[in-house]
Each structure stands twice: as C-alpha cells, then as structure tokens.
Design an enzyme around this catalytic site. Sequence first.
Site, PDB file in Angstrom:
ATOM      1  N   THR A   1      -9.288  48.623   3.243  1.00 30.21           N
ATOM      2  CA  THR A   1     -10.676  48.678   2.775  1.00 30.21           C
ATOM      3  C   THR A   1     -10.786  49.373   1.418  1.00 30.21           C
ATOM      4  O   THR A   1      -9.953  50.223   1.083  1.00 30.21           O
ATOM      5  CB  THR A   1     -11.514  49.444   3.816  1.00 30.21           C
ATOM      6  N   ASP A   2     -11.848  49.054   0.699  1.00 30.72           N
ATOM      7  CA  ASP A   2     -12.103  49.756  -0.572  1.00 30.72           C
ATOM      8  C   ASP A   2     -12.502  51.212  -0.344  1.00 30.72           C
ATOM      9  O   ASP A   2     -12.503  52.009  -1.275  1.00 30.72           O
ATOM     10  CB  ASP A   2     -13.173  49.023  -1.396  1.00 30.72           C
ATOM     11  N   GLU A   3     -12.853  51.565   0.901  1.00 31.84           N
ATOM     12  CA  GLU A   3     -13.310  52.938   1.162  1.00 31.84           C
ATOM     13  C   GLU A   3     -12.208  53.971   0.971  1.00 31.84           C
ATOM     14  O   GLU A   3     -12.499  55.167   0.893  1.00 31.84           O
ATOM     15  CB  GLU A   3     -13.862  53.051   2.580  1.00 31.84           C
TER      16      GLU A   3
ATOM     17  N   TYR B   1     -12.886  57.491   9.430  1.00 34.22           N
ATOM     18  CA  TYR B   1     -12.477  56.084   9.336  1.00 34.22           C
ATOM     19  C   TYR B   1     -11.670  55.839   8.066  1.00 34.22           C
ATOM     20  O   TYR B   1     -10.525  55.374   8.116  1.00 34.22           O
ATOM     21  CB  TYR B   1     -13.703  55.152   9.363  1.00 34.22           C
TER      22      TYR B   1
ATOM     23  N   LYS C   1      -7.634  54.913   7.456  1.00 37.45           N
ATOM     24  CA  LYS C   1      -7.210  53.686   6.771  1.00 37.45           C
ATOM     25  C   LYS C   1      -6.342  54.040   5.557  1.00 37.45           C
ATOM     26  O   LYS C   1      -5.326  53.383   5.295  1.00 37.45           O
ATOM     27  CB  LYS C   1      -8.420  52.849   6.327  1.00 37.45           C
TER      28      LYS C   1
HETATM   29  P1  NAD Z   1     -13.797  44.860  14.188  1.00 39.39           P
HETATM   30  O1  NAD Z   1     -14.119  46.219  14.692  1.00 39.39           O
HETATM   31  O2  NAD Z   1     -14.825  43.780  14.260  1.00 39.39           O
HETATM   32  O3  NAD Z   1     -12.495  44.302  14.930  1.00 39.39           O
HETATM   33  C1  NAD Z   1     -11.388  45.103  15.208  1.00 39.39           C
HETATM   34  C2  NAD Z   1     -10.540  44.395  16.264  1.00 39.39           C
HETATM   35  O4  NAD Z   1      -9.383  45.197  16.521  1.00 39.39           O
HETATM   36  C3  NAD Z   1     -11.265  44.206  17.594  1.00 39.39           C
HETATM   37  O5  NAD Z   1     -11.058  42.893  18.085  1.00 39.39           O
HETATM   38  C4  NAD Z   1     -10.608  45.231  18.504  1.00 39.39           C
HETATM   39  O6  NAD Z   1     -10.611  44.859  19.876  1.00 39.39           O
HETATM   40  C5  NAD Z   1      -9.196  45.312  17.928  1.00 39.39           C
HETATM   41  N1  NAD Z   1      -8.523  46.585  18.218  1.00 39.39           N
HETATM   42  C6  NAD Z   1      -9.030  47.847  18.053  1.00 39.39           C
HETATM   43  N2  NAD Z   1      -8.124  48.761  18.439  1.00 39.39           N
HETATM   44  C7  NAD Z   1      -7.018  48.069  18.854  1.00 39.39           C
HETATM   45  C8  NAD Z   1      -5.760  48.457  19.375  1.00 39.39           C
HETATM   46  N3  NAD Z   1      -5.437  49.765  19.547  1.00 39.39           N
HETATM   47  N4  NAD Z   1      -4.869  47.505  19.708  1.00 39.39           N
HETATM   48  C9  NAD Z   1      -5.196  46.188  19.559  1.00 39.39           C
HETATM   49  N5  NAD Z   1      -6.359  45.764  19.073  1.00 39.39           N
HETATM   50  C10 NAD Z   1      -7.276  46.683  18.714  1.00 39.39           C
HETATM   51  O7  NAD Z   1     -13.323  45.081  12.680  1.00 39.39           O
HETATM   52  P2  NAD Z   1     -13.452  44.132  11.401  1.00 39.39           P
HETATM   53  O8  NAD Z   1     -14.725  44.453  10.707  1.00 39.39           O
HETATM   54  O9  NAD Z   1     -13.134  42.740  11.774  1.00 39.39           O
HETATM   55  O10 NAD Z   1     -12.278  44.733  10.497  1.00 39.39           O
HETATM   56  C11 NAD Z   1     -10.958  44.188  10.556  1.00 39.39           C
HETATM   57  C12 NAD Z   1     -10.086  44.876   9.540  1.00 39.39           C
HETATM   58  O11 NAD Z   1     -10.620  44.709   8.240  1.00 39.39           O
HETATM   59  C13 NAD Z   1      -9.964  46.394   9.753  1.00 39.39           C
HETATM   60  O12 NAD Z   1      -8.630  46.766   9.476  1.00 39.39           O
HETATM   61  C14 NAD Z   1     -10.922  46.979   8.726  1.00 39.39           C
HETATM   62  O13 NAD Z   1     -10.501  48.275   8.336  1.00 39.39           O
HETATM   63  C15 NAD Z   1     -10.779  45.973   7.608  1.00 39.39           C
HETATM   64  N6  NAD Z   1     -11.929  45.861   6.701  1.00 39.39           N
HETATM   65  C16 NAD Z   1     -13.184  45.612   7.207  1.00 39.39           C
HETATM   66  C17 NAD Z   1     -14.255  45.444   6.335  1.00 39.39           C
HETATM   67  C18 NAD Z   1     -15.649  45.145   6.839  1.00 39.39           C
HETATM   68  O14 NAD Z   1     -16.574  45.051   6.037  1.00 39.39           O
HETATM   69  N7  NAD Z   1     -15.862  44.941   8.133  1.00 39.39           N
HETATM   70  C19 NAD Z   1     -14.037  45.537   4.951  1.00 39.39           C
HETATM   71  C20 NAD Z   1     -12.743  45.802   4.471  1.00 39.39           C
HETATM   72  C21 NAD Z   1     -11.701  45.950   5.366  1.00 39.39           C
HETATM   73  O1  TDX Z   2     -28.410  51.049  10.302  1.00 43.75           O
HETATM   74  C1  TDX Z   2     -27.820  51.237   9.247  1.00 43.75           C
HETATM   75  N1  TDX Z   2     -28.522  51.581   8.125  1.00 43.75           N
HETATM   76  C2  TDX Z   2     -27.944  51.800   6.918  1.00 43.75           C
HETATM   77  O2  TDX Z   2     -28.636  52.094   5.926  1.00 43.75           O
HETATM   78  C3  TDX Z   2     -26.378  51.085   9.134  1.00 43.75           C
HETATM   79  C4  TDX Z   2     -25.571  50.714  10.341  1.00 43.75           C
HETATM   80  C5  TDX Z   2     -25.812  51.287   7.897  1.00 43.75           C
HETATM   81  N2  TDX Z   2     -26.554  51.649   6.830  1.00 43.75           N
HETATM   82  C6  TDX Z   2     -25.910  51.791   5.500  1.00 43.75           C
HETATM   83  C7  TDX Z   2     -24.645  52.604   5.454  1.00 43.75           C
HETATM   84  C8  TDX Z   2     -23.885  51.937   4.327  1.00 43.75           C
HETATM   85  O3  TDX Z   2     -24.347  52.423   3.059  1.00 43.75           O
HETATM   86  O4  TDX Z   2     -25.521  50.461   5.129  1.00 43.75           O
HETATM   87  C9  TDX Z   2     -24.267  50.467   4.429  1.00 43.75           C
HETATM   88  C10 TDX Z   2     -23.256  49.608   5.198  1.00 43.75           C
HETATM   89  O5  TDX Z   2     -22.985  50.276   6.427  1.00 43.75           O
HETATM   90  P1  TDX Z   2     -21.845  49.771   7.454  1.00 43.75           P
HETATM   91  O6  TDX Z   2     -22.159  48.378   7.881  1.00 43.75           O
HETATM   92  O7  TDX Z   2     -21.691  50.813   8.493  1.00 43.75           O
HETATM   93  O8  TDX Z   2     -20.582  49.655   6.492  1.00 43.75           O
HETATM   94  P2  TDX Z   2     -19.743  50.721   5.626  1.00 43.75           P
HETATM   95  O9  TDX Z   2     -19.873  52.103   6.134  1.00 43.75           O
HETATM   96  O10 TDX Z   2     -20.069  50.448   4.179  1.00 43.75           O
HETATM   97  O11 TDX Z   2     -18.251  50.192   5.959  1.00 43.75           O
HETATM   98  C11 TDX Z   2     -17.982  48.769   6.023  1.00 43.75           C
HETATM   99  O12 TDX Z   2     -17.329  48.332   4.867  1.00 43.75           O
HETATM  100  C12 TDX Z   2     -16.018  48.772   4.665  1.00 43.75           C
HETATM  101  C13 TDX Z   2     -17.145  48.420   7.257  1.00 43.75           C
HETATM  102  O13 TDX Z   2     -17.805  48.883   8.428  1.00 43.75           O
HETATM  103  C14 TDX Z   2     -15.768  49.005   7.146  1.00 43.75           C
HETATM  104  O14 TDX Z   2     -14.963  48.567   8.250  1.00 43.75           O
HETATM  105  C15 TDX Z   2     -15.140  48.524   5.869  1.00 43.75           C
HETATM  106  O15 TDX Z   2     -13.920  49.171   5.678  1.00 43.75           O
END
Ligand code: NAD
Ligand code: TDX
Length: 332
Positions: free
Chosen positions: A121-123, A148, A152
């Site tokens: 992630t960019d975080e 988190y 990562k």
């Molecule tokens: P998600 O929470 O929707 O999915 C995570 C999956 O991993 C789930 O299916 C869960 O059951 C599985 N999991 C969790 N712990 C596990 C374990 N111990 N063993 C096996 N499986 C396990 O997450 P997502 O949003 O799809 O994110 C996927 C990846 O992308 C992550 O690595 C996250 O850090 C990265 N990422 C997410 C975002 C975003 O905006 N959501 C952005 C950048 C990077």
């Molecule tokens: O109810 C809300 N109100 C609100 O203002 C929630 C749930 C979030 N927020 C804000 C927090 C953040 O500024 O919205 C923005 C996005 O929030 P999230 O969806 O929780 O994402 P963020 O914390 O930015 O992280 C996401 O992007 C990077 C993903 O959850 C991560 O898995 C990924 O690495």
Amino acid sequence: MRLLVTGGAGFIGSNFVRYVLGERPAVRVTVLDNLSYAGSLRSLEGLDPERFRFVRGDIADADLVGGLVPEHDAIVHFAAESHNDNSLRDPTPFVHTNLVGTFTLLEAARRHDVRFHHISTDEVYGDLALDDPARFTESTPYNPSSPYSSTKAGSDLLVRAWVRSFGVRATISNCSNNYGPYQHVEKFIPRQITNVLTGLRPKLYGDGLNVRDWIHTEDHSSAVLAILERGRIGETYLIGADGERSNREVVEAILELLGEPSDAYDLVRDRPGHDVRYAIDSSKLRAELGWAPRYTDFRAGLAATIQWYREHEDWWRPAKDEVEAAYAAQGQ
Ligand code: NAD
Ligand code: TDX
C-alpha cells in the site's frame, strides 16, 4: 502458469483472480484464504473448476504453505488484515497475518525457489500535506502511521531482505486506495453507499478534507499482472491512477448519484493519527511496463459501483449491522 493467490476471497484478491482467469487462458489459480470476516467464497462464485481451486487456511501455517508452494510457479500475495480502524481497535491479527504470514510465505518461496509478488500500500510512506506539490515515488522514505500501515511496511522490508540476502525472485507493488464491487462495508466508499441505501447518513471523519488517491480495483489487477509478468526482480512499482479527491467530494458525489442532497452527511469523531493525504506518482510503472488505467472517469466508476451495491444487498447486508455497531461504539 500455476498461481497461488493468497487472500483471493477478499476485495482485491477476488478481482485479480477473475481478471487473470479472464485474460490468460493458460493460467490456473489456487486461492489460499482463511475466510476471515473480510473473505467470502461468494466473491469467487462461478469460476471454472478445471482452472480454479480454493484452499481454506492461514498463510502463517508453515506446514500448509510448505505443501502448497512447490505446486505453483508464482505466489501473488494479497492476504492481509487491511483496515486501519480495526488495527486501532486491536493490532494483534495485523502482526500475525501481515508480518508472520508474509514471513511464512517468503520462507516457502525461498526453499522452493518460487517467484513472489507482494501486494502493498501507499500508506507505508506516511502522509503528505494538503498543499504539498509532491507525490509518493519508489524512493520516498518509509514513515507509516498506524498499526496497519506499519505492519505492511514491515512486510515490504521482509520481502526486500529476502531478495537481497536469499535471492528470492520477488517484486513489490504499493497501490493507492481502491474502489469497486465486492469491497467490505467497513471501508469508506461502500460504507457511505450502504448507509444511504439503508436510510443512514454518510459519516465523514474530522472535517472531511483528508485526501485519498482513488483507483478502480480492476486497474490495480491489470497493474499487478503486468508486474508479475514483466516486472524486474527486486524492484518496487507504485500503482496509481491520478485520482486525488477529498473525502467530502467523494461523499457529495455518492449523495448526488443516489438522488440525495449533497450536504446530507454527518461529521463524526476523527480517526486517531489520521493520514492527511496520499498521492501516487506511477511514472515508473507506466514508462517501464506500458501500463495505463482504464477506469479514468471516477464518477462513472462510482456510479457503476453504486449500482453493484444496489443489486447485491444479499452480499453486503449480513455484515452491515455489526460494522455500524462497532463504529457507533466509538462515536463514528
Ligand atoms: P480484504 O480485507 O478485502 O481481503 C483480505 C483477504 O485476506 C480476505 O479474504 C481474508 O479472509 C484474507 N486473510 C486475512 N488474513 C488471512 C490469513 N492469516 N491467512 C489467509 N488469508 C487471510 O483486503 P483488500 O482490500 O482486498 O486488500 C488486499 C491487499 O491489498 C492487502 O494486502 C492490502 O494491504 C492491499 N491494498 C489494499 C488497498 C485498498 O484500498 N483496499 C490499497 C492498497 C493495497
Ligand atoms: O466512515 C468513514 N468515514 C471517513 O471519513 C470511513 C470508514 C473512512 N473515512 C475516511 C478515512 C480515510 O481518510 O475515508 C478515507 C478512506 O478510509 P478507508 O476506506 O478506511 O481507507 P484508508 O484508511 O485510506 O486505507 C485504504 O487504502 C489503503 C485501505 O483500507 C487500505 O487497505 C489500503 O492500504
């Protein structure tokens, strides 16, 4: 090509599985996922059983992982605890899955010399000021804020060390905020869409001016496939689609698309340590691998995502009440 996709029952992993099976007829996929609260087999329905297999298990289970890895040509590692707010409530599973889980997979990749792509992630880079002209690049120093993002960041550093010390054939990608279908209702965009659909008001943390850089999840998948196939071993690639928007702008767009007044939201308690702004410079990925996003119209992508949540209430409804109760308990 046999791929072991961890976390393939989650939001982005399931998108990647559908994408790669559609784009590459010769690929076969095994998903390894422990079906945590965030994983659902319903996100993987309808795939060809000749080319797709599901294994339920923990990525930190060394025996299970050690048996699966040598049956594959590459590991694409999506599995993670992924939600910042949960990591503030209890960091324990974040250390287990993001750090111990990644370590376990790397050890198996090392032992069996299997190609490894790590999804991050960019975080990991921390945050930027609203008025900073800079964006994150591959050389921005690591400076994570939350349990988190720090786990990562730690997992990325493990991958880098396993490349340098043990010669593991790995690449890393750090992507910005994803949106699209099948995203858990705990996350920002699905939470606000499903709030409106269930008669609740959207909830913005703090003043709502924090900025996120949005990318459609299918554009993330196409970038991951490009890096898996053509990325240089040992390299990191940032993935982003120039989608910077304040949270308030996103909520206003959701309300307008759902036919509600654009100010029908609540400002609620801010997230502790809330990162102010993320912004990605994806020039390296675009120049080196010729990648470009396809979903460049955010409003159109958001409208399609809203339509998906309208049509798939059976997918998200079971999780909604529990998620809202947990937020309400902390004034959010
Ligand atoms: P998600 O929470 O929707 O999915 C995570 C999956 O991993 C789930 O299916 C869960 O059951 C599985 N999991 C969790 N712990 C596990 C374990 N111990 N063993 C096996 N499986 C396990 O997450 P997502 O949003 O799809 O994110 C996927 C990846 O992308 C992550 O690595 C996250 O850090 C990265 N990422 C997410 C975002 C975003 O905006 N959501 C952005 C950048 C990077
Ligand atoms: O109810 C809300 N109100 C609100 O203002 C929630 C749930 C979030 N927020 C804000 C927090 C953040 O500024 O919205 C923005 C996005 O929030 P999230 O969806 O929780 O994402 P963020 O914390 O930015 O992280 C996401 O992007 C990077 C993903 O959850 C991560 O898995 C990924 O690495």
